[in-house]
Enzyme design. Structure first.
Site, short mmCIF file in Angstrom:
data_model
loop_
_atom_site.label_atom_id
_atom_site.label_comp_id
_atom_site.label_asym_id
_atom_site.label_seq_id
_atom_site.Cartn_x
_atom_site.Cartn_y
_atom_site.Cartn_z
N TRP A 101 44.73 44.00 46.99
CA TRP A 101 45.09 43.17 45.73
C TRP A 101 46.43 42.38 45.70
O TRP A 101 46.46 41.21 45.49
CB TRP A 101 44.48 43.71 44.47
CG TRP A 101 43.10 44.00 44.29
CD1 TRP A 101 42.45 44.96 44.46
CD2 TRP A 101 42.08 42.91 44.48
NE1 TRP A 101 41.24 44.87 44.36
CE2 TRP A 101 40.91 43.67 44.36
CE3 TRP A 101 42.04 41.58 44.51
CZ2 TRP A 101 39.74 43.12 44.21
CZ3 TRP A 101 40.94 40.86 44.28
CH2 TRP A 101 39.79 41.52 44.15
N ASP A 107 49.80 42.63 37.76
CA ASP A 107 48.34 42.49 37.76
C ASP A 107 48.04 44.19 37.68
O ASP A 107 48.05 45.17 38.14
CB ASP A 107 47.93 42.34 39.25
CG ASP A 107 46.23 42.46 39.33
OD1 ASP A 107 45.58 42.80 38.30
OD2 ASP A 107 45.70 42.14 40.38
N LYS A 150 37.14 46.36 34.73
CA LYS A 150 37.47 47.58 35.36
C LYS A 150 37.65 48.55 34.36
O LYS A 150 36.83 49.55 34.21
CB LYS A 150 38.62 47.82 36.23
CG LYS A 150 39.07 46.67 37.38
CD LYS A 150 37.61 46.33 38.15
CE LYS A 150 37.87 45.29 39.29
NZ LYS A 150 39.00 44.98 39.72
C1 LIG Z 1 39.29 43.45 40.68
C2 LIG Z 1 40.70 43.14 40.84
C3 LIG Z 1 41.12 42.03 40.75
C4 LIG Z 1 40.13 40.94 41.00
O1 LIG Z 1 39.61 40.54 39.78
P1 LIG Z 1 38.61 39.24 39.32
O2 LIG Z 1 38.59 39.44 37.76
O3 LIG Z 1 37.34 39.42 39.98
O4 LIG Z 1 39.20 37.99 39.82
C5 LIG Z 1 42.44 41.68 40.99
N1 LIG Z 1 43.25 42.54 41.20
C6 LIG Z 1 43.07 44.09 41.15
C7 LIG Z 1 43.85 45.10 41.02
C8 LIG Z 1 41.67 44.27 40.80
O5 LIG Z 1 41.26 45.63 40.63
#
Ligand SMILES: *Cc1c(COP(=O)(O)O)cnc(C)c1O
Length: 360
Positions: free
Chosen positions: A102, A172, A196
């Protein structure tokens, strides 16, 4: 009805009581005469839902008053672009820590807008650790420092907030927000997709320090401008209203459970149980440096990789589903977000031990 234990990395399990509440309110929300999906986003009922969700989030994470809570669209992936569009402010570079798949994607997107300088990378290790903070090569002229607090695919998690070296710190937190207490004041921007640990896919959270916003890259569309979103209550256009409502129900649930400290205690207990079971066996293994193992996503391998398909199929037959690792890394992965009950982890461990006896 038979609900399974869903170990998916995202979209992932939601608390059953949240789904029941949504079901009960599906045809008519309170005495609104309609479902939340059918309401005007400008009406009193929905504005109440939206404001309550923001207030609950602020309370849960103790968000200081100089931070804006924004619900942009486009997922965490959208934030990979919105962060440089909003924070570069005339600077030519931004710093990124590369700890997994990511953060790699965030870096690739940032390259559309600036020089994305990798200050440290754990690629050599196969993304199984976090580079020592003292080795990070931070550029004081960069616009910000970005990292990924939990690498959902690699199963690597920061256990502390790193020093930002004087730069605004951007994180993030898609896959570990609300899983533990958080000192928001250490950050410039925190963002997370909801699917998540916070709700259904389709709504995104950004917590943004207010002095950092208001100067976007030339050509930035209004819908990607943190300031415009903040000034309009994230309703510059029609927001994903139903997802916002569901996110609010999840936040209420977290509060009822005792907040993020209670979540953390449970998450530690669940993760410890599973790692202990993996480490006690020579049939299963987890490659991550124990100091940085994720509480949320536990990747593991079988000594005999040919058994992985059988493992997934037999687990599924026992009501333990979505245990396959991400398609880019293979192996197995169990995601243990807030909504996964300890009984789900117990059932998984019991299954794993039985599988080992049978095939080991
Ligand atoms: C799932 C995830 C993303 C992507 O998320 P989207 O909402 O599908 O764009 C980005 N960073 C991390 C750490 C993730 O687990």
């Amino acid at each position: 009805m038979s609900r399974v234990y869903n170990f998916s990395a995202g979209p992932s399990m939601l608390p059953e009581v949240v789904l029941q509440r949504a079901q009960a309110e599906m045809l008519e929300f309170r005495s609104a005469g309609m479902s939340v999906m059918e309401m005007s986003h400008r009406g009193k009922d929905f504005v109440g839902i939206a404001e309550k969700a923001e207030a609950d989030l602020r309370e849960l994470l103790d968000v200081p008053s100089n931070y804006k809570v924004i619900f942009p669209q486009g997922g965490a992936t959208g934030q990979f672009a919105m962060v440089p569009m909003n924070l570069l402010k005339g600077k030519a570079s931004a710093c990124y820590v590369n700890t997994g798949i990511w953060s790699g994607k965030a870096i690739e997107e940032a390259k559309l807008f600036c020089t994305a300088k990798q200050v440290a990378s754990s690629k050599e290790s196969g993304y199984t650790t976090i580079p020592k903070r003292s080795d990070w090569d931070i550029d004081a002229d960069a616009a910000y420092l970005h990292y990924t607090s939990n690498e959902t695919i690699n199963g690597v998690e920061f256990q502390d907030i790193p020093q930002a070296g004087g730069l605004p710190l951007v994180c993030d937190m898609s896959s570990n927000i609300l899983s533990r207490p958080l000192d928001v004041s250490r950050f410039g921007v925190i963002y997370a997709g909801a699917q998540k640990n916070m709700g259904p896919a389709g709504i995104t959270l950004a917590i943004v320090r207010e002095d950092l916003i208001g100067q976007t890259l030339p050509g930035t569309p209004g819908i990607f401008d943190y300031k415009k979103l903040a000034d309009n209550g994230s309703m510059l256009n029609t927001p994903p209203t139903y997802n916002w409502y569901l996110l609010g129900l999840v936040l209420e649930w977290v509060k009822e459970q005792g907040g993020v400290s209670a979540m953390e205690a449970r998450n530690i207990a669940k993760a410890n149980k599973l790692y202990t079971a993996i480490d006690a066996s020579s049939f299963y293994s987890n490659p991550v440096d124990p100091a940085y193992r994720s509480r949320m996503n536990v990747p593991f391998r079988l000594a005999n990789a040919e058994l992985e398909k059988t493992f997934a199929a037999e687990a599924k037959a026992e009501g333990l589903v979505t245990l396959e690792g991400h398609r880019s890394v293979g192996g197995m992965r169990a995601s243990l977000y807030n909504a996964m009950p300890e009984a789900g982890v117990d059932a998984l461990i019991e299954f794993m031990q039985g599988f080992e006896r049978k095939h080991g």
